[in-house]
Design a protein around this motif. Structure first.
Motif, short mmCIF file in Angstrom:
data_model
loop_
_atom_site.label_atom_id
_atom_site.label_comp_id
_atom_site.label_asym_id
_atom_site.label_seq_id
_atom_site.Cartn_x
_atom_site.Cartn_y
_atom_site.Cartn_z
N THR A 148 0.83 -1.21 0.00
CA THR A 148 0.00 0.00 0.00
C THR A 148 0.86 1.25 0.00
N ASP A 164 -7.00 -3.03 10.55
CA ASP A 164 -6.42 -1.71 10.75
C ASP A 164 -7.46 -0.63 10.51
N ARG A 165 -8.27 -0.81 9.49
CA ARG A 165 -9.33 0.16 9.20
C ARG A 165 -10.35 0.23 10.33
N ARG A 198 -5.46 -5.51 6.80
CA ARG A 198 -5.82 -4.14 6.39
C ARG A 198 -7.21 -3.78 6.89
N ASP A 199 -8.13 -4.75 6.84
CA ASP A 199 -9.49 -4.51 7.34
C ASP A 199 -9.47 -4.24 8.85
N ASP A 233 0.79 -4.44 11.61
CA ASP A 233 0.56 -3.59 10.45
C ASP A 233 1.02 -4.31 9.18
#
Length: 424
Positions: free
Chosen positions: A8, A76-77, A73-74, A84
């Motif tokens: 990312t 983290d969102r 990632r989900d 991470d």
């Protein structure tokens, strides 16, 4: 197939290109590796250095690697404590052009250790209980977000202590599933897996002589279930309080405190029917409240006094029109919906609380009636008295009424018990 690095952040591929992707992880040279403790894993995992960062590299098939990368990632969102995700590396081949497994790359969580490594240090049972509390908090937060872990264990969880708070972090999401909402059956199954895995690893540590002799592996595995259920019930029970009845909110905070948890975040939503309040818990170290209160207000108090005063401060902050989501201390946030975007800093509000609430309240108690009580103890006593009177009246009587009643009825009796008896 050519080597591909999916990330990312555009900086990460450049840093990762220097690593020896043409070698299986087991053959990576020592000069690129970082010797850090690891838990038990079904995959090969290594810590390496990429530029100024320490990364964790896990070797697995391409499809599960991409899936776990997306799940992290989900999380983290959603604001869930987890490692991470940095990248997925696919298309790896060795010197003979034979394919190698893909790898998932995550950032190493600074200052963290696998739970299993923590338990290998023969730590005291009291500390182990707090670690289990932090793990219960993580499980509850995952389930509230709709995430079924599927493989909670001591090896798949990282521990970090940050500003006095105990925190657990998910490190392996390979078996996880994200849903809009988990059923009770899904939660129970996930929790039972955690119980079995944790007890199993503790039995393994016991057999190696690394576990404190007073710790029962089976009881500790069962304990996390009890802590989870108590915390889940207290957090998921939605309460709508009539406007102004803030002693109801205090009652919820007290119940969390009785369970051994503190409030890391309080969310208050205003509606025509009343104030809806939800909480996010945390596990804190000894002396945390003293340090937090001193930093925010300059008040020096004992730990229990400091906890009580901070609860009052955060409840008061929620009533201020110029307060918005903020961070009054590391790991401790109080949020309130629909606030003024031009919000005051928490430190400013804390100073205002001292000036407009704490000091006037303490000064209302005559000096000659205070005895040996310091200002923090006086305020603590007044808060306790307001709580008692509000519970009896079934509405918040307000601090002024509590102070007046405390001065007229409580302090005179307290002085009588402290004054020495003069013989006739």
């Amino acid at each position: 197939m050519a080597l591909q690095i999916s990330a990312t952040n555009p900086e990460h591929p450049a840093l990762l290109l220097e690593l020896p992707w043409h070698l299986p992880l087991e053959q990576w040279p020592e000069e690129v590796l970082v010797p850090l403790p690891r838990g038990i894993s079904r995959h090969v995992v290594r810590y390496a250095r990429a530029g100024d960062e320490v990364i964790a590299v896990k070797e697995l098939a391409e499809r599960p690697a991409l899936r776990e990368y997306q799940l992290l990632r989900d999380l983290d969102r959603l604001g869930i404590p987890a490692v991470d995700p940095l990248a997925v590396v696919t298309g790896r081949t060795d010197g003979a052009d034979d394919p190698l497994e893909s790898v998932l790359v995550t950032r190493h969580l600074g200052g963290s250790m696998p739970y299993r490594s923590m338990f290998e240090t023969t730590m005291r049972p009291a500390t182990m209980h707090r670690l289990m509390d932090a793990l219960a908090v993580l499980l509850v937060r995952l389930h509230l977000a709709g995430f079924a872990w599927g493989d909670c264990s001591l090896s798949n969880t990282l521990f970090r202590r940050d500003a006095g708070a105990y925190a657990a972090y998910l490190v392996d999401a390979e078996t996880g599933d994200l849903h809009p909402r988990l059923s009770d059956g899904q939660r129970d199954y996930d929790l039972d897996l955690a119980r079995v895995n944790i007890s199993g690893e503790l039995l393994d540590l016991e057999a190696s002589g690394a576990l404190h002799p007073s710790v029962d592996p089976i009881e500790f595995g069962t304990e996390i279930c009890a802590r989870y259920h108590g915390l889940w019930e207290e957090l998921t029970r939605t309460s709508v309080y009539p406007a102004g009845k803030y002693h109801y909110i205090e009652r919820r905070i007290r119940r969390l405190n009785d369970l051994g948890f503190d409030v890391a975040e309080m969310q208050i939503e205003h509606s025509s029917n009343g104030d809806t309040v939800t909480f996010v818990p945390k596990v804190v170290d000894a002396g945390h409240h003293q340090r937090q209160l001193l930093r925010l207000t300059g008040l020096d108090a004992e730990e229990n006094q400091a906890r009580r005063l901070l609860n009052d401060l955060e409840s008061w902050m929620a009533t201020q029109d110029d307060y918005a989501p903020g961070d009054p201390s590391p790991g401790s946030r109080l949020r309130s919906g629909g606030r003024n975007p031009h919000a005051a800093r928490p430190e400013v509000l804390a100073h205002r609380w001292v000036r407009d609430v704490f000091r006037p309240t303490v000064r209302a108690v005559p000096v000659e009636l205070r005895g040996s009580m310091d200002p923090a103890e006086i305020y603590h006593e007044l808060l306790e008295h307001r709580w008692y009177l509000s519970e009896r009246a079934q509405h918040d009587i307000g601090l002024d009424t509590a102070v007046e009643d405390y001065i007229q009825r409580i302090l005179p009796k307290a002085r009588e018990t402290l004054e020495p008896t003069v013989p006739e």
